[in-house]
Design a protein around this motif. Structure first.
Motif, PDB file in Angstrom:
ATOM      1  N   LEU A   1       5.675   5.190  -9.130  1.00 15.24           N
ATOM      2  CA  LEU A   1       5.683   4.004  -9.971  1.00 15.24           C
ATOM      3  C   LEU A   1       5.096   4.310 -11.338  1.00 15.24           C
ATOM      4  CD1 LEU A   1       4.374   1.395  -7.367  1.00 15.24           C
ATOM      5  CD2 LEU A   1       6.745   1.906  -7.954  1.00 15.24           C
ATOM      6  N   LYS A   2       5.636   3.675 -12.358  1.00 15.54           N
ATOM      7  CA  LYS A   2       5.075   3.799 -13.696  1.00 15.54           C
ATOM      8  C   LYS A   2       3.862   2.877 -13.825  1.00 15.54           C
ATOM      9  CE  LYS A   2       9.425   4.966 -15.994  1.00 15.54           C
ATOM     10  NZ  LYS A   2      10.396   4.597 -17.065  1.00 15.54           N
ATOM     11  N   ALA A   3       2.837   3.370 -14.506  1.00 16.76           N
ATOM     12  CA  ALA A   3       1.603   2.602 -14.693  1.00 16.76           C
ATOM     13  C   ALA A   3       1.046   2.120 -13.356  1.00 16.76           C
ATOM     14  CB  ALA A   3       1.825   1.443 -15.648  1.00 16.76           C
TER      15      ALA A   3
ATOM     16  N   LEU B   1       0.211 -15.505   2.726  1.00 19.50           N
ATOM     17  CA  LEU B   1       1.128 -14.475   3.215  1.00 19.50           C
ATOM     18  C   LEU B   1       0.801 -13.088   2.693  1.00 19.50           C
ATOM     19  CD1 LEU B   1       4.568 -16.333   3.032  1.00 19.50           C
ATOM     20  CD2 LEU B   1       2.997 -16.097   4.969  1.00 19.50           C
ATOM     21  N   ALA B   2       0.089 -12.975   1.590  1.00 20.70           N
ATOM     22  CA  ALA B   2      -0.264 -11.682   1.006  1.00 20.70           C
ATOM     23  C   ALA B   2      -1.740 -11.693   0.648  1.00 20.70           C
ATOM     24  CB  ALA B   2       0.587 -11.386  -0.233  1.00 20.70           C
ATOM     25  N   SER B   3      -2.311 -10.502   0.586  1.00 18.27           N
ATOM     26  CA  SER B   3      -3.742 -10.387   0.313  1.00 18.27           C
ATOM     27  C   SER B   3      -4.017  -9.114  -0.471  1.00 18.27           C
ATOM     28  CB  SER B   3      -4.538 -10.381   1.626  1.00 18.27           C
ATOM     29  OG  SER B   3      -5.872 -10.015   1.409  1.00 18.27           O
ATOM     30  N   GLY B   4      -4.770  -9.251  -1.562  1.00 25.18           N
ATOM     31  CA  GLY B   4      -5.166  -8.077  -2.320  1.00 25.18           C
ATOM     32  C   GLY B   4      -6.131  -7.193  -1.561  1.00 25.18           C
TER      33      GLY B   4
ATOM     34  N   ALA C   1       0.824  -1.207   0.000  1.00 24.15           N
ATOM     35  CA  ALA C   1       0.000   0.000   0.000  1.00 24.15           C
ATOM     36  C   ALA C   1       0.859   1.258   0.000  1.00 24.15           C
ATOM     37  CB  ALA C   1      -0.929  -0.008   1.213  1.00 24.15           C
ATOM     38  N   TYR C   2       1.951   1.256   0.752  1.00 19.37           N
ATOM     39  CA  TYR C   2       2.855   2.416   0.750  1.00 19.37           C
ATOM     40  C   TYR C   2       3.445   2.642  -0.633  1.00 19.37           C
ATOM     41  CZ  TYR C   2       6.641   5.540   2.088  1.00 19.37           C
ATOM     42  OH  TYR C   2       7.491   6.613   2.174  1.00 19.37           O
ATOM     43  N   ALA C   3       3.810   1.563  -1.305  1.00 20.45           N
ATOM     44  CA  ALA C   3       4.373   1.710  -2.649  1.00 20.45           C
ATOM     45  C   ALA C   3       3.355   2.296  -3.612  1.00 20.45           C
ATOM     46  CB  ALA C   3       4.861   0.354  -3.157  1.00 20.45           C
ATOM     47  N   PHE C   4       2.108   1.870  -3.519  1.00 24.31           N
ATOM     48  CA  PHE C   4       1.079   2.370  -4.423  1.00 24.31           C
ATOM     49  C   PHE C   4       0.717   3.828  -4.147  1.00 24.31           C
ATOM     50  CE2 PHE C   4      -0.202  -2.168  -5.130  1.00 24.31           C
ATOM     51  CZ  PHE C   4       0.068  -2.175  -6.482  1.00 24.31           C
ATOM     52  N   VAL C   5       0.979   4.317  -2.950  1.00 25.05           N
ATOM     53  CA  VAL C   5       0.574   5.680  -2.600  1.00 25.05           C
ATOM     54  C   VAL C   5       1.735   6.661  -2.702  1.00 25.05           C
ATOM     55  CG1 VAL C   5      -0.349   7.158  -0.761  1.00 25.05           C
ATOM     56  CG2 VAL C   5      -1.311   4.879  -1.130  1.00 25.05           C
ATOM     57  N   PHE C   6       2.914   6.305  -2.203  1.00 29.30           N
ATOM     58  CA  PHE C   6       3.985   7.280  -2.032  1.00 29.30           C
ATOM     59  C   PHE C   6       5.162   7.111  -2.994  1.00 29.30           C
ATOM     60  CE2 PHE C   6       1.900   7.103   2.136  1.00 29.30           C
ATOM     61  CZ  PHE C   6       1.621   8.452   2.332  1.00 29.30           C
ATOM     62  N   LEU C   7       5.270   5.991  -3.668  1.00 34.03           N
ATOM     63  CA  LEU C   7       6.402   5.811  -4.580  1.00 34.03           C
ATOM     64  C   LEU C   7       6.004   6.177  -6.008  1.00 34.03           C
ATOM     65  CD1 LEU C   7       8.004   2.460  -3.356  1.00 34.03           C
ATOM     66  CD2 LEU C   7       8.537   4.809  -2.684  1.00 34.03           C
TER      67      LEU C   7
ATOM     68  N   PHE D   1      -2.108  -1.584  -9.996  1.00 36.46           N
ATOM     69  CA  PHE D   1      -3.075  -1.742  -8.904  1.00 36.46           C
ATOM     70  C   PHE D   1      -4.327  -2.453  -9.390  1.00 36.46           C
ATOM     71  CE2 PHE D   1      -6.457  -0.051  -6.087  1.00 36.46           C
ATOM     72  CZ  PHE D   1      -5.986  -0.581  -4.900  1.00 36.46           C
ATOM     73  N   GLY D   2      -4.725  -2.219 -10.631  1.00 43.28           N
ATOM     74  CA  GLY D   2      -5.858  -2.952 -11.177  1.00 43.28           C
ATOM     75  C   GLY D   2      -5.597  -4.445 -11.252  1.00 43.28           C
ATOM     76  N   VAL D   3      -4.372  -4.823 -11.621  1.00 43.08           N
ATOM     77  CA  VAL D   3      -4.012  -6.243 -11.625  1.00 43.08           C
ATOM     78  C   VAL D   3      -4.062  -6.800 -10.205  1.00 43.08           C
ATOM     79  CG1 VAL D   3      -2.159  -7.875 -12.125  1.00 43.08           C
ATOM     80  CG2 VAL D   3      -2.620  -5.991 -13.710  1.00 43.08           C
ATOM     81  N   PHE D   4      -3.617  -5.983  -9.231  1.00 51.65           N
ATOM     82  CA  PHE D   4      -3.671  -6.401  -7.837  1.00 51.65           C
ATOM     83  C   PHE D   4      -5.109  -6.688  -7.420  1.00 51.65           C
ATOM     84  CE2 PHE D   4       0.229  -6.396  -5.532  1.00 51.65           C
ATOM     85  CZ  PHE D   4      -0.103  -6.677  -4.219  1.00 51.65           C
ATOM     86  N   LEU D   5      -6.024  -5.791  -7.786  1.00 53.81           N
ATOM     87  CA  LEU D   5      -7.425  -5.988  -7.419  1.00 53.81           C
ATOM     88  C   LEU D   5      -8.042  -7.162  -8.164  1.00 53.81           C
ATOM     89  CD1 LEU D   5      -8.883  -2.374  -7.180  1.00 53.81           C
ATOM     90  CD2 LEU D   5      -8.118  -3.871  -5.346  1.00 53.81           C
ATOM     91  N   ALA D   6      -7.537  -7.460  -9.360  1.00 54.64           N
ATOM     92  CA  ALA D   6      -8.084  -8.581 -10.128  1.00 54.64           C
ATOM     93  C   ALA D   6      -7.877  -9.914  -9.411  1.00 54.64           C
ATOM     94  CB  ALA D   6      -7.454  -8.625 -11.514  1.00 54.64           C
ATOM     95  N   THR D   7      -6.874  -9.978  -8.538  1.00 54.87           N
ATOM     96  CA  THR D   7      -6.660 -11.230  -7.794  1.00 54.87           C
ATOM     97  C   THR D   7      -7.828 -11.538  -6.856  1.00 54.87           C
ATOM     98  OG1 THR D   7      -5.439 -10.057  -6.042  1.00 54.87           O
ATOM     99  CG2 THR D   7      -4.165 -10.933  -7.894  1.00 54.87           C
ATOM    100  N   LEU D   8      -8.580 -10.497  -6.470  1.00 58.01           N
ATOM    101  CA  LEU D   8      -9.741 -10.733  -5.614  1.00 58.01           C
ATOM    102  C   LEU D   8     -10.864 -11.447  -6.344  1.00 58.01           C
ATOM    103  CD1 LEU D   8      -9.911  -7.292  -3.756  1.00 58.01           C
ATOM    104  CD2 LEU D   8      -8.919  -9.424  -2.924  1.00 58.01           C
TER     105      LEU D   8
END
Length: 316
Positions: A143-145, A189-192, A135-141, A150-157
């Motif tokens: 990142l290109k695209a 270990l990880a969750s979208g 979440a920190y990477a998606f908000v403060f870093l 993040f849409g791909v991340f949500l698609a895992t749900l």
């Protein structure tokens, strides 16, 4: 001589409509009943009836939800005769603890209880760490695209768990992780969902905080753990409670990845109590009560954190 005409029954010197002894203009200062007073008085019984109906519906809902928990608790202290009586007894006449001791003697309940606690705690901590970092990477870093990733991340749900459970089982079995704690924990270990929830919470922080931290010489790591995490404690607490309850109540994955009773979780042990040849409802209720203790404690003591965390960002 001028004669002053007076109405019948009035004294000289008073205006028509004034009572004797009143000052002129007193009628204007007299409080008058409001025009909607009668409407309000007529509406009050209907409001009272509507409120009473709402309270009755809420009370019925509370009884419907709480009665199974109540009967499980009182049934765990009843003897078999009371549990099989008709009509069923709602209050134990003689309290006994044989159901709890019998459940411990029938299955390795203490070991399975520890397995559930270890598994749920490990999954909760792992998802907190991975969700915070993502979440920190998606908000403060920068990142290109970022939106596409993040849409791909949500698609895992949207991928159902049943579609990947067999590949996960075959992979972990080939790695030799079957019937181990790593096999119980590794797929979770990880969750979208956790990343999405914390990203929405992190976005509520003003950008000036990051600028001030950068001027003060704070890097990303220090800014994350000293500022971002403390300011988002309600969201982190809500995510922790949600993940722990989900991991604690897991059934299908521990059932297929474990092979011995010593590595099974509490939910599997309760099923073995139910499916045994000499199934005793008292033993089953005792095991259910023991499995409910952590969940009830989390809900009771973490309710305010759940509400604050889930509503964070709803009002800006």
């Amino acid at each position: 001589m001028t004669t002053i005409a007076t109405s019948p029954g009035s004294e000289p010197g008073t205006e028509p409509g004034e009572e004797p002894g009143e000052e002129p203009g007193a009628d204007a200062a007299r409080p008058r009943p409001r025009a909607g007073a009668r409407l309000t008085a007529g509406r009050y019984p209907r409001d009272l009836l509507g409120r009473a109906a709402v309270y009755l519906l809420l009370a019925a809902a509370v009884v419907t939800v709480a009665f199974p928990v109540y009967y499980a608790v009182v049934g765990a202290f009843m003897d078999p005769a009371e549990l099989s009586s008709y009509p069923p007894a709602l209050v134990p006449h003689s309290i006994t603890g044989r159901n709890f001791s019998g459940a411990v003697d029938t299955i390795p309940l203490v070991r399975q209880y520890a397995n559930s606690a270890i598994t749920a705690t490990a999954i909760t901590l792992a998802q907190l760490v991975t969700s915070i970092l993502a979440a920190y990477a998606f908000v403060f870093l920068p990142l290109k695209a970022r939106a596409a990733v993040f849409g791909v991340f949500l698609a895992t749900l949207m991928v159902p768990w049943e579609a990947i459970i067999i590949p996960n089982y075959l992979t972990l079995s080939d790695w030799g992780l079957g019937n181990t704690y790593f096999g119980l924990v590794l797929p979770f270990l990880a969750s979208g969902f956790g990343t999405f929830m914390l990203r929405q919470s992190f976005r509520q922080l003003p950008g000036e905080l990051r600028d001030a931290a950068r001027i003060d010489g704070a890097g990303h790591w220090r800014f994350l753990w000293r500022i971002v995490v403390p300011l988002n404690k309600p969201a982190l607490a809500a995510l922790s409670v949600y993940v722990f309850l989900s991991a604690w109540n897991q059934y299908f994955w521990p059932l297929i990845i474990t092979r011995t009773a010593d590595m099974q979780t509490l939910q599997i042990g309760l099923t073995s109590l139910r499916d045994s040849e000499m199934a005793d409802p008292g033993l089953i209720l005792a095991g259910v009560v023991l499995s409910l203790l952590p969940t009830l404690a989390l809900v009771v003591f973490g309710q305010r954190f759940i509400v604050r965390g889930l509503t964070a960002g709803a009002v800006r």
